[in-house]
Design a protein around this motif. Structure first.
Motif, PDB file in Angstrom:
ATOM      1  N   ARG A  59      10.336   0.489   2.985  1.00 22.87           N
ATOM      2  CA  ARG A  59      10.525   1.473   1.921  1.00 22.87           C
ATOM      3  C   ARG A  59      10.326   0.776   0.583  1.00 22.87           C
ATOM      4  O   ARG A  59      10.689  -0.388   0.428  1.00 22.87           O
ATOM      5  CB  ARG A  59      11.930   2.068   1.974  1.00 22.87           C
ATOM      6  CG  ARG A  59      12.270   2.778   3.275  1.00 22.87           C
ATOM      7  CD  ARG A  59      11.625   4.123   3.395  1.00 22.87           C
ATOM      8  NE  ARG A  59      12.099   4.821   4.608  1.00 22.87           N
ATOM      9  CZ  ARG A  59      11.495   4.750   5.784  1.00 22.87           C
ATOM     10  NH1 ARG A  59      10.396   4.029   5.929  1.00 22.87           N
ATOM     11  NH2 ARG A  59      11.978   5.412   6.814  1.00 22.87           N
ATOM     12  N   TYR A  60       9.801   1.519  -0.388  1.00 24.33           N
ATOM     13  CA  TYR A  60       9.611   0.990  -1.735  1.00 24.33           C
ATOM     14  C   TYR A  60      10.257   1.894  -2.757  1.00 24.33           C
ATOM     15  O   TYR A  60      10.333   3.119  -2.573  1.00 24.33           O
ATOM     16  CB  TYR A  60       8.113   0.875  -2.067  1.00 24.33           C
ATOM     17  CG  TYR A  60       7.375  -0.155  -1.261  1.00 24.33           C
ATOM     18  CD1 TYR A  60       6.612   0.207  -0.162  1.00 24.33           C
ATOM     19  CD2 TYR A  60       7.446  -1.507  -1.594  1.00 24.33           C
ATOM     20  CE1 TYR A  60       5.935  -0.745   0.588  1.00 24.33           C
ATOM     21  CE2 TYR A  60       6.771  -2.464  -0.850  1.00 24.33           C
ATOM     22  CZ  TYR A  60       6.021  -2.074   0.245  1.00 24.33           C
ATOM     23  OH  TYR A  60       5.361  -3.024   0.983  1.00 24.33           O
ATOM     24  N   GLY A  61      10.663   1.280  -3.851  1.00 23.36           N
ATOM     25  CA  GLY A  61      11.066   2.056  -4.995  1.00 23.36           C
ATOM     26  C   GLY A  61       9.862   2.771  -5.578  1.00 23.36           C
ATOM     27  O   GLY A  61       8.722   2.327  -5.428  1.00 23.36           O
ATOM     28  N   HIS A  62      10.132   3.861  -6.260  1.00 23.58           N
ATOM     29  CA  HIS A  62       9.052   4.737  -6.714  1.00 23.58           C
ATOM     30  C   HIS A  62       8.035   4.014  -7.594  1.00 23.58           C
ATOM     31  O   HIS A  62       6.823   4.166  -7.413  1.00 23.58           O
ATOM     32  CB  HIS A  62       9.634   5.925  -7.465  1.00 23.58           C
ATOM     33  CG  HIS A  62       8.601   6.871  -7.969  1.00 23.58           C
ATOM     34  ND1 HIS A  62       7.858   7.681  -7.132  1.00 23.58           N
ATOM     35  CD2 HIS A  62       8.145   7.121  -9.222  1.00 23.58           C
ATOM     36  CE1 HIS A  62       7.005   8.400  -7.845  1.00 23.58           C
ATOM     37  NE2 HIS A  62       7.161   8.069  -9.117  1.00 23.58           N
ATOM     38  N   SER A  63       8.497   3.226  -8.530  1.00 23.82           N
ATOM     39  CA  SER A  63       7.573   2.608  -9.489  1.00 23.82           C
ATOM     40  C   SER A  63       6.859   1.389  -8.922  1.00 23.82           C
ATOM     41  O   SER A  63       5.977   0.832  -9.574  1.00 23.82           O
ATOM     42  CB  SER A  63       8.314   2.221 -10.759  1.00 23.82           C
ATOM     43  OG  SER A  63       9.293   1.241 -10.485  1.00 23.82           O
ATOM     44  N   MET A  64       7.211   0.991  -7.712  1.00 18.13           N
ATOM     45  CA  MET A  64       6.614  -0.196  -7.097  1.00 18.13           C
ATOM     46  C   MET A  64       5.506   0.150  -6.111  1.00 18.13           C
ATOM     47  O   MET A  64       4.715  -0.721  -5.741  1.00 18.13           O
ATOM     48  CB  MET A  64       7.668  -1.029  -6.351  1.00 18.13           C
ATOM     49  CG  MET A  64       8.744  -1.597  -7.235  1.00 18.13           C
ATOM     50  SD  MET A  64       9.940  -0.328  -7.644  1.00 18.13           S
ATOM     51  CE  MET A  64      11.100  -1.239  -8.657  1.00 18.13           C
ATOM     52  N   LYS A  65       5.459   1.389  -5.677  1.00 23.37           N
ATOM     53  CA  LYS A  65       4.498   1.771  -4.660  1.00 23.37           C
ATOM     54  C   LYS A  65       3.072   1.497  -5.123  1.00 23.37           C
ATOM     55  O   LYS A  65       2.699   1.838  -6.231  1.00 23.37           O
ATOM     56  CB  LYS A  65       4.656   3.252  -4.310  1.00 23.37           C
ATOM     57  CG  LYS A  65       5.929   3.553  -3.543  1.00 23.37           C
ATOM     58  CD  LYS A  65       6.027   5.039  -3.225  1.00 23.37           C
ATOM     59  CE  LYS A  65       7.316   5.344  -2.473  1.00 23.37           C
ATOM     60  NZ  LYS A  65       7.454   6.790  -2.190  1.00 23.37           N
ATOM     61  N   GLY A  66       2.315   0.860  -4.245  1.00 21.62           N
ATOM     62  CA  GLY A  66       0.927   0.545  -4.543  1.00 21.62           C
ATOM     63  C   GLY A  66       0.734  -0.762  -5.272  1.00 21.62           C
ATOM     64  O   GLY A  66      -0.393  -1.258  -5.361  1.00 21.62           O
ATOM     65  N   ARG A  67       1.804  -1.326  -5.822  1.00 19.94           N
ATOM     66  CA  ARG A  67       1.691  -2.595  -6.540  1.00 19.94           C
ATOM     67  C   ARG A  67       2.411  -3.732  -5.820  1.00 19.94           C
ATOM     68  O   ARG A  67       1.981  -4.880  -5.895  1.00 19.94           O
ATOM     69  CB  ARG A  67       2.266  -2.454  -7.949  1.00 19.94           C
ATOM     70  CG  ARG A  67       1.572  -1.438  -8.809  1.00 19.94           C
ATOM     71  CD  ARG A  67       2.038  -1.532 -10.257  1.00 19.94           C
ATOM     72  NE  ARG A  67       3.470  -1.297 -10.388  1.00 19.94           N
ATOM     73  CZ  ARG A  67       4.302  -2.143 -10.991  1.00 19.94           C
ATOM     74  NH1 ARG A  67       3.858  -3.276 -11.492  1.00 19.94           N
ATOM     75  NH2 ARG A  67       5.587  -1.845 -11.089  1.00 19.94           N
ATOM     76  N   PHE A  68       3.512  -3.425  -5.157  1.00 28.37           N
ATOM     77  CA  PHE A  68       4.325  -4.444  -4.491  1.00 28.37           C
ATOM     78  C   PHE A  68       4.174  -4.301  -2.981  1.00 28.37           C
ATOM     79  O   PHE A  68       4.051  -3.186  -2.457  1.00 28.37           O
ATOM     80  CB  PHE A  68       5.789  -4.283  -4.856  1.00 28.37           C
ATOM     81  CG  PHE A  68       6.132  -4.596  -6.284  1.00 28.37           C
ATOM     82  CD1 PHE A  68       5.162  -4.860  -7.239  1.00 28.37           C
ATOM     83  CD2 PHE A  68       7.460  -4.619  -6.693  1.00 28.37           C
ATOM     84  CE1 PHE A  68       5.492  -5.154  -8.555  1.00 28.37           C
ATOM     85  CE2 PHE A  68       7.821  -4.899  -8.001  1.00 28.37           C
ATOM     86  CZ  PHE A  68       6.837  -5.158  -8.931  1.00 28.37           C
ATOM     87  N   THR A  69       4.235  -5.439  -2.296  1.00 22.42           N
ATOM     88  CA  THR A  69       4.187  -5.445  -0.838  1.00 22.42           C
ATOM     89  C   THR A  69       5.278  -6.371  -0.312  1.00 22.42           C
ATOM     90  O   THR A  69       5.318  -7.552  -0.684  1.00 22.42           O
ATOM     91  CB  THR A  69       2.828  -5.914  -0.326  1.00 22.42           C
ATOM     92  OG1 THR A  69       1.793  -5.068  -0.841  1.00 22.42           O
ATOM     93  CG2 THR A  69       2.785  -5.863   1.199  1.00 22.42           C
TER      94      THR A  69
END
Length: 124
Positions: A59-69
């Motif tokens: 799961r990712y926080g909203h502002s991290m999706k697509g940038r963090f892995t």
């Protein structure tokens, strides 16, 4: 108990990348869910990402999706956070946290064990 140590923080320009590492030691036989949180000065600690023991549930926080892995290597007792396209608003202390009760959660109080944090600073 498990001990967590974060590393990999530093100063980077906007648009750059960093990879954070979280090393676990101690009672690593327990199947821990591991998460990353961050806290900027004057702000609440914010959920970044979490990964279950098998690595299949993420799961990712909203502002991290697509940038963090987030990823993990259980053989090495390591969890990683690859951060790309960094922005000045990503500046914070990043904390690694673990919970051995199963499942994944974005709620801070779910996590029993915490590292000391590593500073990430993104300059504009």
């Amino acid at each position: 108990q498990v001990q967590l140590v974060e590393s990999g923080g530093g100063l980077v320009q906007a648009g750059g990348s960093l990879r954070l590492s979280c090393e676990a030691s101690g009672r690593t036989s327990t199947r821990y869910t591991v998460a990353w949180f961050r806290q900027a000065p004057g702000k609440e600690r914010e959920f970044v990402a979490t990964i279950g023991w098998s690595g299949l549930t993420i799961r990712y926080g909203h502002s991290m999706k697509g940038r963090f892995t987030i990823s993990r290597d259980n053989a090495k007792n390591m969890v990683y956070l690859q951060m790309n396209s960094l922005k000045p608003e990503d500046t914070a202390v990043y904390y690694c946290a673990a919970d051995g009760r199963g499942g994944v959660s974005s709620i801070r109080d779910t996590y029993e064990y915490w590292g000391q944090g590593t500073q990430v600073t993104v300059s504009s």
